[in-house]
Scaffold this motif. Sequence first.
Motif, mmCIF file in Angstrom:
data_model
loop_
_atom_site.group_PDB
_atom_site.id
_atom_site.type_symbol
_atom_site.label_atom_id
_atom_site.label_comp_id
_atom_site.label_asym_id
_atom_site.label_seq_id
_atom_site.Cartn_x
_atom_site.Cartn_y
_atom_site.Cartn_z
ATOM 1 N N LEU A 6 -4.618 -4.492 -2.600
ATOM 2 C CA LEU A 6 -5.927 -5.126 -2.457
ATOM 3 C C LEU A 6 -6.088 -6.045 -3.660
ATOM 4 O O LEU A 6 -6.309 -5.582 -4.783
ATOM 5 C CB LEU A 6 -7.041 -4.075 -2.404
ATOM 6 C CG LEU A 6 -7.020 -3.196 -1.147
ATOM 7 C CD1 LEU A 6 -7.868 -1.954 -1.339
ATOM 8 C CD2 LEU A 6 -7.488 -3.972 0.076
ATOM 9 N N PRO A 63 -4.899 -0.325 4.364
ATOM 10 C CA PRO A 63 -6.341 -0.270 4.095
ATOM 11 C C PRO A 63 -7.076 -1.318 4.917
ATOM 12 O O PRO A 63 -6.607 -2.444 5.062
ATOM 13 C CB PRO A 63 -6.422 -0.590 2.598
ATOM 14 C CG PRO A 63 -5.219 -1.406 2.297
ATOM 15 C CD PRO A 63 -4.161 -1.052 3.321
ATOM 16 N N CYS A 94 0.833 -1.204 0.000
ATOM 17 C CA CYS A 94 0.000 0.000 0.000
ATOM 18 C C CYS A 94 0.867 1.252 0.000
ATOM 19 O O CYS A 94 1.790 1.380 0.807
ATOM 20 C CB CYS A 94 -0.928 0.006 1.220
ATOM 21 S SG CYS A 94 -1.993 1.457 1.275
ATOM 22 N N ILE A 95 0.559 2.182 -0.933
ATOM 23 C CA ILE A 95 1.312 3.443 -1.020
ATOM 24 C C ILE A 95 0.477 4.625 -0.542
ATOM 25 O O ILE A 95 0.869 5.775 -0.697
ATOM 26 C CB ILE A 95 1.811 3.696 -2.461
ATOM 27 C CG1 ILE A 95 0.644 3.663 -3.450
ATOM 28 C CG2 ILE A 95 2.883 2.674 -2.843
ATOM 29 C CD1 ILE A 95 1.012 4.104 -4.870
ATOM 30 N N CYS A 150 -6.783 -0.500 -7.307
ATOM 31 C CA CYS A 150 -5.520 -0.431 -6.548
ATOM 32 C C CYS A 150 -4.330 -0.625 -7.494
ATOM 33 O O CYS A 150 -4.217 -1.662 -8.137
ATOM 34 C CB CYS A 150 -5.506 -1.491 -5.445
ATOM 35 S SG CYS A 150 -3.964 -1.462 -4.502
ATOM 36 N N CYS A 204 -2.288 5.909 -1.654
ATOM 37 C CA CYS A 204 -2.745 6.821 -2.709
ATOM 38 C C CYS A 204 -4.229 7.168 -2.599
ATOM 39 O O CYS A 204 -4.700 8.103 -3.237
ATOM 40 C CB CYS A 204 -2.477 6.212 -4.080
ATOM 41 S SG CYS A 204 -3.461 4.735 -4.421
ATOM 42 N N GLN A 205 -4.993 6.399 -1.823
ATOM 43 C CA GLN A 205 -6.420 6.621 -1.584
ATOM 44 C C GLN A 205 -7.295 6.322 -2.805
ATOM 45 O O GLN A 205 -8.479 6.704 -2.814
ATOM 46 C CB GLN A 205 -6.691 8.059 -1.097
ATOM 47 C CG GLN A 205 -5.885 8.426 0.112
ATOM 48 C CD GLN A 205 -6.711 8.859 1.306
ATOM 49 O OE1 GLN A 205 -7.935 8.755 1.291
ATOM 50 N NE2 GLN A 205 -6.058 9.294 2.347
ATOM 51 N N ALA A 206 -6.739 5.653 -3.829
ATOM 52 C CA ALA A 206 -7.562 5.285 -4.988
ATOM 53 C C ALA A 206 -8.706 4.374 -4.543
ATOM 54 O O ALA A 206 -9.840 4.500 -5.023
ATOM 55 C CB ALA A 206 -6.702 4.585 -6.044
ATOM 56 N N CYS A 207 -8.436 3.456 -3.616
ATOM 57 C CA CYS A 207 -9.473 2.527 -3.132
ATOM 58 C C CYS A 207 -10.570 3.286 -2.396
ATOM 59 O O CYS A 207 -11.760 2.975 -2.527
ATOM 60 C CB CYS A 207 -8.856 1.470 -2.222
ATOM 61 S SG CYS A 207 -7.909 2.156 -0.841
ATOM 62 N N THR A 210 -1.178 -1.033 -6.945
ATOM 63 C CA THR A 210 -0.019 -1.809 -6.488
ATOM 64 C C THR A 210 -0.361 -3.250 -6.121
ATOM 65 O O THR A 210 0.527 -4.018 -5.755
ATOM 66 C CB THR A 210 0.593 -1.148 -5.223
ATOM 67 O OG1 THR A 210 -0.392 -1.192 -4.180
ATOM 68 C CG2 THR A 210 1.003 0.293 -5.488
HETATM 69 S S1 SF4 Z 1 -5.588 1.914 -3.766
HETATM 70 FE FE1 SF4 Z 1 -4.165 0.343 -3.032
HETATM 71 S S2 SF4 Z 1 -2.227 1.451 -2.763
HETATM 72 FE FE2 SF4 Z 1 -3.833 3.014 -2.933
HETATM 73 S S3 SF4 Z 1 -4.356 3.448 -0.801
HETATM 74 FE FE3 SF4 Z 1 -5.790 1.866 -1.502
HETATM 75 S S4 SF4 Z 1 -4.810 -0.072 -0.947
HETATM 76 FE FE4 SF4 Z 1 -3.245 1.504 -0.770
#
Ligand code: SF4
Length: 199
Positions: free
Chosen positions: A139, A50, A13-14, A134, A16-19, A136
Motif C-alpha cells: 500500500l 488488500p 502483500c504478505i 505496510c 501480515c494484517q498490519a494495515c 512491504t
Molecule cells: S500491511 Fe501491507 S503487507 Fe501487510 S497485509 Fe496489509 S497490505 Fe499486505
Amino acid sequence: MMGRTIFIDPGRCIGCQACVSACRECDSHRGKSMIHLDYPEEGRSVASLPTVCMHCEDPVAPCAEVCPADAILVTADGVVQQADTTRCIGCANCVNACPFGVPKIDLQAKLQMKCNLCYDRTAYGLAPMCATVCPTGALFYGTLEELRAERPGVQVADSFTFGSTTISTGVAMVVPADKVQWPVPGGLPIVEVNGVDVR
Ligand code: SF4
Ligand code: SF4
C-alpha cells in the motif's frame, strides 16, 4: 486517478494484517477495520490482496449515486467520504451498488462505514494509516511520479470493467508488466494500463 493516492500492489502483500490493525485505529470507525484482506487462492497459494475504497471517479461514486439520504459526500479533491452519521438510514443501497464490495453496514447503529482515505490525515498531506504501516509497500501513498521514482517501469491500472460498465478510479493498482491483460488477484479484469487500452 487522484494526484496523490494509494497504489495497491498485490504482488508485495504478505498478508501480515498490519494495515487491518492500523485501520482499526481511525477515529471515524474506531475499533473496526475498513480494509478487506482477501486470500484469492486460499489452500493453493499464500497470495493475499488488500482492498480499500477505490474512490470511483467516472462514473462518480456509484455508492453515493444510489444513496436515498444523500449521506455520502464527495470532496472537491475526489475523496468519497463515509456516510454522514446524521443522514445515513442504513438501507445498504451503497453496499449493493459498490462494484468493489467496499462499504460495510453496522446493523445495530443502522450506519454505513467505509474507507475515507484517512481524510483527517491526507487532507493535511499525511499518508493514510494503512500505507504508513505496510512493511512491504503493498500500500503505497504518493503520486505516480513518486511511485515510479522508487519502482522504475512500474505499470498501474485505474480503470476496471464489470460487465458492460467501465469504472475509472481515484485509487490505482499495480499490475505485472508482463501480464497486463491478465486479471489481477481478486479477479478484476484490467482494461487500461498507463492510459493504453489492453483489450
Ligand atoms: S500491511 Fe501491507 S503487507 Fe501487510 S497485509 Fe496489509 S497490505 Fe499486505
Ligand atoms: S469503491 Fe465502492 S465505496 Fe468506494 S467510491 Fe467506489 S462505489 Fe463507493
